[in-house]
Design an enzyme around this catalytic site. Structure first.
Site, PDB file in Angstrom:
ATOM      1  N   GLN A 202       7.500   4.343  -1.166  1.00  0.00           N
ATOM      2  CA  GLN A 202       6.496   3.364  -1.575  1.00  0.00           C
ATOM      3  C   GLN A 202       7.039   2.503  -2.707  1.00  0.00           C
ATOM      4  O   GLN A 202       6.389   1.559  -3.125  1.00  0.00           O
ATOM      5  CB  GLN A 202       5.238   4.082  -2.094  1.00  0.00           C
ATOM      6  CG  GLN A 202       4.421   4.801  -1.060  1.00  0.00           C
ATOM      7  CD  GLN A 202       3.370   5.700  -1.692  1.00  0.00           C
ATOM      8  OE1 GLN A 202       3.490   6.915  -1.663  1.00  0.00           O
ATOM      9  NE2 GLN A 202       2.332   5.122  -2.278  1.00  0.00           N
TER      10      GLN A 202
ATOM     11  N   ARG B 275      -6.750   8.191 -14.642  1.00  0.00           N
ATOM     12  CA  ARG B 275      -7.681   7.741 -13.601  1.00  0.00           C
ATOM     13  C   ARG B 275      -8.827   8.738 -13.424  1.00  0.00           C
ATOM     14  O   ARG B 275      -9.946   8.352 -13.156  1.00  0.00           O
ATOM     15  CB  ARG B 275      -6.949   7.477 -12.285  1.00  0.00           C
ATOM     16  CG  ARG B 275      -7.817   6.832 -11.225  1.00  0.00           C
ATOM     17  CD  ARG B 275      -7.026   6.298 -10.047  1.00  0.00           C
ATOM     18  NE  ARG B 275      -6.400   5.020 -10.298  1.00  0.00           N
ATOM     19  CZ  ARG B 275      -7.007   3.833 -10.171  1.00  0.00           C
ATOM     20  NH1 ARG B 275      -8.263   3.769  -9.770  1.00  0.00           N
ATOM     21  NH2 ARG B 275      -6.374   2.723 -10.430  1.00  0.00           N
TER      22      ARG B 275
ATOM     23  N   ARG C 117      -3.391   9.565  -2.685  1.00  0.00           N
ATOM     24  CA  ARG C 117      -4.563   8.725  -2.389  1.00  0.00           C
ATOM     25  C   ARG C 117      -5.798   9.160  -3.188  1.00  0.00           C
ATOM     26  O   ARG C 117      -6.323  10.260  -2.998  1.00  0.00           O
ATOM     27  CB  ARG C 117      -4.850   8.838  -0.892  1.00  0.00           C
ATOM     28  CG  ARG C 117      -5.651   7.698  -0.296  1.00  0.00           C
ATOM     29  CD  ARG C 117      -5.689   7.867   1.200  1.00  0.00           C
ATOM     30  NE  ARG C 117      -6.244   6.717   1.896  1.00  0.00           N
ATOM     31  CZ  ARG C 117      -6.302   6.623   3.224  1.00  0.00           C
ATOM     32  NH1 ARG C 117      -5.861   7.603   3.981  1.00  0.00           N
ATOM     33  NH2 ARG C 117      -6.802   5.556   3.796  1.00  0.00           N
TER      34      ARG C 117
ATOM     35  N   GLU D 243      -7.846   3.508  -0.858  1.00  0.00           N
ATOM     36  CA  GLU D 243      -8.212   4.806  -1.417  1.00  0.00           C
ATOM     37  C   GLU D 243      -9.715   5.087  -1.467  1.00  0.00           C
ATOM     38  O   GLU D 243     -10.132   6.228  -1.259  1.00  0.00           O
ATOM     39  CB  GLU D 243      -7.638   4.933  -2.839  1.00  0.00           C
ATOM     40  CG  GLU D 243      -6.135   4.930  -2.875  1.00  0.00           C
ATOM     41  CD  GLU D 243      -5.604   4.840  -4.290  1.00  0.00           C
ATOM     42  OE1 GLU D 243      -5.680   3.741  -4.878  1.00  0.00           O
ATOM     43  OE2 GLU D 243      -5.124   5.847  -4.813  1.00  0.00           O
TER      44      GLU D 243
END
Ligand code: LUZ
Ligand code: MOS
Length: 783
Positions: free
Chosen positions: A198, A311, A343, A723
């Site tokens: 990624q 997060r 994710r 997500e």
């Protein structure tokens, strides 16, 4: 004619189905290519006493065997802290930690040599639980806090309180293509790496550093990945360095492809969490105060753990306004592979705790949990400021709640569930609606950038290269649609090229759901520069002295394969003729566009700021049936409603929503990582690690989107979709908890993530046992 908004098939759909889409290990072997194997530690924690390589070296076909000492540059890397060794030096810290690199003429020879490497390790007691890590003061990074108001006082003065410890397990990314790279040496020791990643820029950087090269001497290319789900945001690095090291040392191409078992055992996963919570609430179920202590199991090295934790903290309140709140968080260092992106990136772990608590409040008060959730939902004009101070703009959550309550027949079904549970002796049904509010942007502000290269050719066709990597999510198709629209072309005239650091440099990983947002916007910027030059040139072509029409770039249009002047209908030039003319007139038909998300910033020290450009929101209602005797869980029906703005590709978005939801469902109900007491993963293959299959998906699955034509904040009015739906999978878990709660009304069941059949059965049993020992507390036994 617009391509945006149409369900155009994924540009590799045909290749995915026919097998013609190439993944790394499909590349035809190059002349002289070597196969590379890693030898990992068999011990979770210890000191390396000796490495015996002689027998392995004698295996015919073995060309090179390398250890940390053979790495020319620094052996340590890491996306945030450069503390992780590529190859272990004196100590090992998890089972599978790479120690030795083997290169051989064939896979067989490499595998045989691997079995003959003897790594002598003096074993130390591994730290395998968060409690253990707490006891040993073993952590990663500082502890962090976000706080608003006076949570301690508000807790004391709340009419009701509840508290507990919430446990959520990890999750394996389970991409179908394992970690894989092919590196080939350029002349003079430079190297090109084709990698399933990624994050081509990170691969380029780490390969350069560890090999002692400049970044300009390394190119990383990624055509596509066979899935990634966060597992290739940082962890494609070690295999890439191994292959590049072999390539440079031997002067031959080198291929590494982890087998599934090694990949599952050796690479990091979603972080397991153990969280204590205290909630204060009133008679209606309004949350007045909340305190959370998140303990994240980081594994052996930092990797992205601090960002994941951040997060979590920024999603601890999910979709609910909580006036007085304190969120504490810390990462614990353990002897597991370094846990990493998956994710949702800490979001699910944060949201699970508040969703669990709200369900408990509803049980305590004897209310329907939808009423409790709706009451606490963020408002549109007030009660709309997050604990970190970001104001929600255009909050559609209350509307989504109310619309889905109607369209899913929530109330009638809730009554039917209660009735069913009153009658059935064998099964329990549960129903729950849960929301998601997911912040879109990397919380590390600098990562919110993208660049794109657009080349227009003289036959009127277009090539587009961006830093986006294709992992099946359809980013290339979406950008193709966006670019085709910019030039007024059909989609077939625009081709997306493989991602390469040679064309797009200093890129961010394809992550955080923001890949189309960032790279699509950059591609538009590139197109606009080319169009501007073309319009200047077109204006001269369209100027007409006779009719007195002066050249005006403003009135040039790009549509339906033609370039025209809106003032002179009929005077249009085919795009493909025009591009040829433009080249002859020496008009520059290529451009590089750059985009940086405006206005995002977050101060980690104060826990305040606007980390997110916007939020993607939605709700899901899940109905489940639990077998009281086996704990078996069936998802009867799911209704899902989201705001994803104006969709660029409704077909691809639908695939993301369904796939994300089912992956979230797997996380909360089925996927269980089992380790033995030495830290060895036992569930390391599809036979022992249970991901949802086609028979596990909801029996009825209704997916819908609200209309949101006003959304103008993001590229083409769209919103990120990768997500957010994963976290709606929590509705299935909450529905399971709801079902269990019927077995002893008024008593709160304890349930972990994942709620496997075993976990559900244990929860039911514990509840029944507690009820038998203390029947007075039971309000009413439904049976
Ligand atoms: N990766 C990252 C992410 O580096 N930062 C983030 O905020 C993020 N969020 C979601 C997924 N990946
Ligand atoms: Mo990610 S969890 O690599 O967006």
């Amino acid at each position: 004619m617009s391509n945006v908004g149409k369900p155009i098939p994924h540009d590799s759909a045909r290749g995915h189905v026919t097998g013609q889409a190439d993944y790394i290990d499909d590349f035809t072997p190059m002349k002289g290519e070597l196969f590379v194997e890693l030898v990992g530690s068999r011990i979770a924690r210890g000191e390396i006493k000796q490495i015996q390589l002689e027998s392995a070296r004698r295996v015919p076909g073995v060309v090179a065997i390398l250890t940390a000492e053979d790495i020319p540059g620094p052996n340590h890397f890491g996306p945030i802290f450069a503390e992780e060794p590529v190859l272990a030096e004196a100590t090992v810290h998890y089972v599978g930690q790479p120690v030795v690199v083997i290169a051989a003429e064939s896979r067989d020879a490499a595998a045989r040599a691997r079995n003959l490497v003897e790594i002598e390790i003096e074993t130390k007691t591994p730290i395998l639980t968060i409690d253990d890590a707490v006891a040993h003061d073993s952590f990663i990074g500082p502890s962090r806090q976000i706080r608003r108001g006076e949570p301690d006082r508000a807790l004391r003065t709340s009419p009701h309180r509840l508290s507990g410890t919430f446990i959520s397990g990890g999750q394996e990314q389970f991409y179908l293509e394992s970690q894989a790279s092919i590196a080939y040496p350029d002349e003079e020791g430079r190297v090109v790496v084709h990698c399933s990643t990624q994050n081509p820029t990170e691969t380029q950087q780490v390969v350069a550093e560890t090999l002692g090269l400049g970044q300009h001497e390394v190119v990383c290319v990624c055509r596509r990945m066979g899935g990634a789900f966060g597992g290739k945001e940082t962890q494609a690095v070690i295999p890439s360095v191994a292959a590049a090291l072999v390539a440079v040392q031997t002067g031959r191409p080198a291929r590494i492809v982890l087998n599934k078992d090694d990949d599952m055992c050796w690479t990091g996963k979603r972080h397991p969490y153990q969280t204590t919570y205290q909630i204060g609430y009133d008679d209606q179920g309004r949350v007045l105060a909340a305190k959370f202590d998140f303990h994240s199991n980081g594994g052996a090295f930092a990797d992205l753990s601090t960002s994941v934790l951040e997060r979590t903290m920024l999603h601890a309140e999910n979709a609910y306004y909580i006036q007085d709140i304190e969120i504490n968080a810390r990462i614990f260092r353990t002897n597991f592979p370094p846990n990493t992106a998956f994710r949702g990136f800490g979001g699910p772990q944060g949201m699970a705790v508040i969703e669990n608590a709200l369900e408990e409040i509803a049980i305590e008060l004897g209310e329907d949990s939808l009423d409790v959730r709706r009451l606490n939902c963020y408002g549109t004009t007030d009660r709309n400021v997050t604990p970190y101070g970001q104001v929600l703009r255009g909050n559609r959550l209350p509307e989504i709640f109310d619309q889905l309550e109607r369209t899913s027949d929530y109330r009638q079904r809730a009554a039917a569930v209660a009735q069913f549970n009153g009658a059935s002796r064998t099964h329990l049904k549960g129903l729950a609606m849960t929301p998601v509010k997911f912040g879109i942007s990397f919380t590390t502000a600098f990562l919110n950038q993208g660049n794109a290269l657009v080349n227009v050719y003289t036959d009127g066709t277009v090539q587009v290269s961006t830093g986006a990597t294709e992992m099946g999510q359809g980013v290339n198709t979406k950008i193709q649609q966006i670019v085709a629209d910019e030039f007024g072309l059909e989609i077939g005239h625009v081709r997306m090229m493989e991602t390469s650091t040679e064309k797009n440099h200093n890129t961010s990983p394809s992550a955080a759901s923001a890949t189309t947002d960032l790279n699509g916007a950059a591609a538009i910027r590139a197109c606009r520069q080319i169009k501007e030059r073309m319009a200047q040139f077109a204006a001269r072509q369209f100027a007409d002295d006779e009719s007195g029409i002066a050249g005006d770039p403003q009135s040039v249009r790009f549509a339906d394969g033609f370039i025209s002047d809106v003032r002179q209908p009929g005077q249009s030039i085919a795009f493909s003729d025009f591009t040829n003319m433009a080249r002859r007139a020496r008009v520059d038909l290529g451009a590089r566009g750059f985009y940086a998300t405006p206005g995002v910033d977050f101060n980690r020290e104060t826990g305040r700021g606007n980390p997110f450009f916007y939020f993607t929101t939605g709700c899901a209602v899940a109905e489940v049936t639990v077998d009281r005797f086996t704990g078996d869980l069936v998802v009867d029906r799911v209704d899902l409603l989201m705001d994803i703005g104006r969709q660029i590709n409704p077909g691809i978005d639908r695939g993301q929503v369904i796939g994300g939801f089912v992956q979230g469902m797997g996380y909360v109900t089925a996927e269980e990582l089992k380790y033995d007491e030495s830290g060895q993963l036992l569930s390391h293959s599809p036979t022992t690690y249970k991901i949802p299959n086609v028979t596990d998906i909801p029996r009825a699955f209704n997916v819908d989107f609200i209309e949101n034509h006003e959304n103008a904040r993001n590229v083409r009015g769209s919103k990120a979709v990768g997500e957010p739906p994963l976290m709606l999978g929590l509705s299935v878990w909450v529905a399971a908890k709801n079902a269990i709660s019927y077995s002893a009304q008024g008593r709160v069941p304890t349930l972990r993530i994942p709620a496997t059949n075993e976990e559900i059965l244990m929860s039911l049993t514990a509840l029944e046992k507690a009820t038998a020992e203390d029947p007075a507390e039971t309000v009413q036994d439904p049976i």
